[in-house]
Design an enzyme around this catalytic site. Sequence first.
Site, PDB file in Angstrom:
ATOM      1  N   ARG A  43      36.366  53.514  42.218  1.00 33.41           N
ATOM      2  CA  ARG A  43      37.250  54.536  42.784  1.00 33.41           C
ATOM      3  C   ARG A  43      38.500  53.913  43.391  1.00 33.41           C
ATOM      4  O   ARG A  43      38.425  52.951  44.144  1.00 33.41           O
ATOM      5  CB  ARG A  43      36.494  55.318  43.868  1.00 33.41           C
ATOM      6  CG  ARG A  43      37.338  56.310  44.625  1.00 33.41           C
ATOM      7  CD  ARG A  43      36.509  56.988  45.688  1.00 33.41           C
ATOM      8  NE  ARG A  43      36.184  56.091  46.773  1.00 33.41           N
ATOM      9  CZ  ARG A  43      36.723  56.157  47.998  1.00 33.41           C
ATOM     10  NH1 ARG A  43      37.646  57.054  48.270  1.00 33.41           N
ATOM     11  NH2 ARG A  43      36.345  55.321  48.935  1.00 33.41           N
TER      12      ARG A  43
ATOM     13  N   HIS B  54      29.801  51.726  50.459  1.00 35.15           N
ATOM     14  CA  HIS B  54      30.791  52.711  50.906  1.00 35.15           C
ATOM     15  C   HIS B  54      30.815  53.986  50.080  1.00 35.15           C
ATOM     16  O   HIS B  54      30.890  55.079  50.625  1.00 35.15           O
ATOM     17  CB  HIS B  54      32.170  52.052  50.881  1.00 35.15           C
ATOM     18  CG  HIS B  54      33.271  52.906  51.421  1.00 35.15           C
ATOM     19  ND1 HIS B  54      33.259  53.417  52.706  1.00 35.15           N
ATOM     20  CD2 HIS B  54      34.423  53.355  50.851  1.00 35.15           C
ATOM     21  CE1 HIS B  54      34.358  54.127  52.905  1.00 35.15           C
ATOM     22  NE2 HIS B  54      35.069  54.108  51.801  1.00 35.15           N
TER      23      HIS B  54
ATOM     24  N   HIS C 246      32.834  48.754  50.425  1.00 33.88           N
ATOM     25  CA  HIS C 246      34.101  48.634  51.127  1.00 33.88           C
ATOM     26  C   HIS C 246      34.223  47.198  51.616  1.00 33.88           C
ATOM     27  O   HIS C 246      33.306  46.678  52.250  1.00 33.88           O
ATOM     28  CB  HIS C 246      34.184  49.604  52.304  1.00 33.88           C
ATOM     29  CG  HIS C 246      35.588  49.796  52.787  1.00 33.88           C
ATOM     30  ND1 HIS C 246      36.274  48.807  53.446  1.00 33.88           N
ATOM     31  CD2 HIS C 246      36.436  50.847  52.686  1.00 33.88           C
ATOM     32  CE1 HIS C 246      37.491  49.249  53.733  1.00 33.88           C
ATOM     33  NE2 HIS C 246      37.613  50.485  53.279  1.00 33.88           N
TER      34      HIS C 246
ATOM     35  N   ARG D 161      39.421  47.539  45.678  1.00 32.62           N
ATOM     36  CA  ARG D 161      38.229  47.263  46.484  1.00 32.62           C
ATOM     37  C   ARG D 161      37.204  46.379  45.794  1.00 32.62           C
ATOM     38  O   ARG D 161      36.592  45.529  46.422  1.00 32.62           O
ATOM     39  CB  ARG D 161      37.561  48.591  46.863  1.00 32.62           C
ATOM     40  CG  ARG D 161      38.371  49.345  47.865  1.00 32.62           C
ATOM     41  CD  ARG D 161      37.747  50.672  48.170  1.00 32.62           C
ATOM     42  NE  ARG D 161      38.575  51.321  49.166  1.00 32.62           N
ATOM     43  CZ  ARG D 161      38.329  52.511  49.679  1.00 32.62           C
ATOM     44  NH1 ARG D 161      37.282  53.182  49.280  1.00 32.62           N
ATOM     45  NH2 ARG D 161      39.123  53.034  50.578  1.00 32.62           N
TER      46      ARG D 161
ATOM     47  N   GLU E 295      47.430  51.754  50.274  1.00 35.15           N
ATOM     48  CA  GLU E 295      46.124  51.106  50.294  1.00 35.15           C
ATOM     49  C   GLU E 295      45.937  50.275  49.036  1.00 35.15           C
ATOM     50  O   GLU E 295      46.731  50.365  48.090  1.00 35.15           O
ATOM     51  CB  GLU E 295      45.007  52.155  50.433  1.00 35.15           C
ATOM     52  CG  GLU E 295      45.083  52.920  51.758  1.00 35.15           C
ATOM     53  CD  GLU E 295      43.939  53.895  51.958  1.00 35.15           C
ATOM     54  OE1 GLU E 295      43.083  53.998  51.075  1.00 35.15           O
ATOM     55  OE2 GLU E 295      43.902  54.546  53.013  1.00 35.15           O
TER      56      GLU E 295
END
Length: 506
Positions: free
Chosen positions: A375, A340, A232, A279, A116
């Site tokens: 994060r 998110h 997100h 992100r 990811e």
Amino acid sequence: MIKTNYLIIGSGVAGLTFALKIANQFPNKKITIATKANADESNTKYAQGGIAIVTDKIEDSYQKHIQDTLICGDGLCDESVVEMVITEGPKRLKELIEWGAKFDKNVAGTLDLGKEGGHSENRVVHHKDQTGKEIERAILNQVLQKENITVLDHHFAFDLITKNNCCIGAYVLDQKTKEILTFQAEYTLLATGGIGHLYGHTTNPVIATGDGIAMAFRAKAKITEMEFIQFHPTALYDASTDTSFLISEAVRGFGAYLRTKKGDRFMLNYDSRGDLASRDIVSQSIELELKKSGDDCVYLDCTHLELEGFIKHFPMIYMHCKNIGIDIAKNWIPVVPAQHYLCGGIVVDKTGKTSVDNLFACGECSRTGLHGANRLASNSLLEALVYSDKIYHYLANHPFDDLQETEPVQDWISDKITEIDPKYTANTKLELQLLMRKSVGIVRNDLDLNKANFKLKQFQIEIEDKIKNHKTNASLGELRNLITIGSLIVEQSIDRNENRGGFVKN
């Protein structure tokens, strides 16, 4: 009054794993889980991507995962916490497997590891695109078999009960009987998840209203870094709904491209990692592209990907798109950033202790120092598993028997008979959500933040008056919590004067 040894508020991975471990350690002690919806409804359930854990020591290493986390956190992570959480990952994964959680394997029979945004290696352990749901299923199945655990669904925790900076229980509304129950507890654990419905456009379920953080704030616990909100980058764009369907970051890890309406692959203009940037970078880049073009959304192009492989890895995403008329083999998926994850929250130490005695916090409602300013994808389930274990070990070694007995707790007393008009709570919530989206979104400025701060102070005066003069119900309690959370985010955004990670102020 109901006495319990351990009161757990919330039924996601954080609360359930702690409950299971402490129940096994002390079979004669009583554990109570209060959750405001069904027992299996939590942010955990909607975690698609997986758990970031170093399992391939040849290609990967703890040091690489630590470095990826620190880079993503943009200088604000607690390095000792990062090291602790990441190095304990394999142990916690082994436990999940022992409890019956199933994870995808490759043809060689080893774990099929996904990649990811922000990760330098493939290290995301997953169960198709429904990892959280599978983990929740496995742990809840174990929890329901324990005779000393009581799960109370449709019970809304209204407020913590404290005395001399010590938490001694909570007032909890039984939403079926409308009665407010008084729980006296030796230890209380907040595992209440996120804040998504403060924004409305969110990947979180409707239960994510920041209840634990707001209750902890009212109990004078330390709350920090609320300005670090992760959006997100790829929520399915659908103008007709609030809760946004998440298109997992793992889809870009699988090879999908972000494109503008005209077809331009824009991410390489912003970051050398392109579509696999972290992100915060991707969300901010999309925001800038939309402001330049005036378009409502950008697009995720999966048309070049091998269809069978896509369906195998992302069956839920494939079917959801198909059901709304998007054939991923032919059509691009319209996406926009949506709220998110919250990186800040209730400050805890390495054992999950808050600044209020006998009150612990775990999962998204806590601020551990792992995430810093942003994060890293799939680090959240890992954090919840590690910290619930740390809290368990601390309390297993510090039983309440060693402490002085507390005095009985006073029951909730209310003579209010007037019900709040549901139109008031619904309309105020919509007004609040619009305010947060417009003034406290991905990119902020002090002018809008100060206006929002003034409006939130008006909301606070109004909601306290409503609570004082009306019968308590869950929607009123949730609205109060959302207003509290909004104020914390705005105030801490005003106070921060440097851009870090997911926080941008111009």
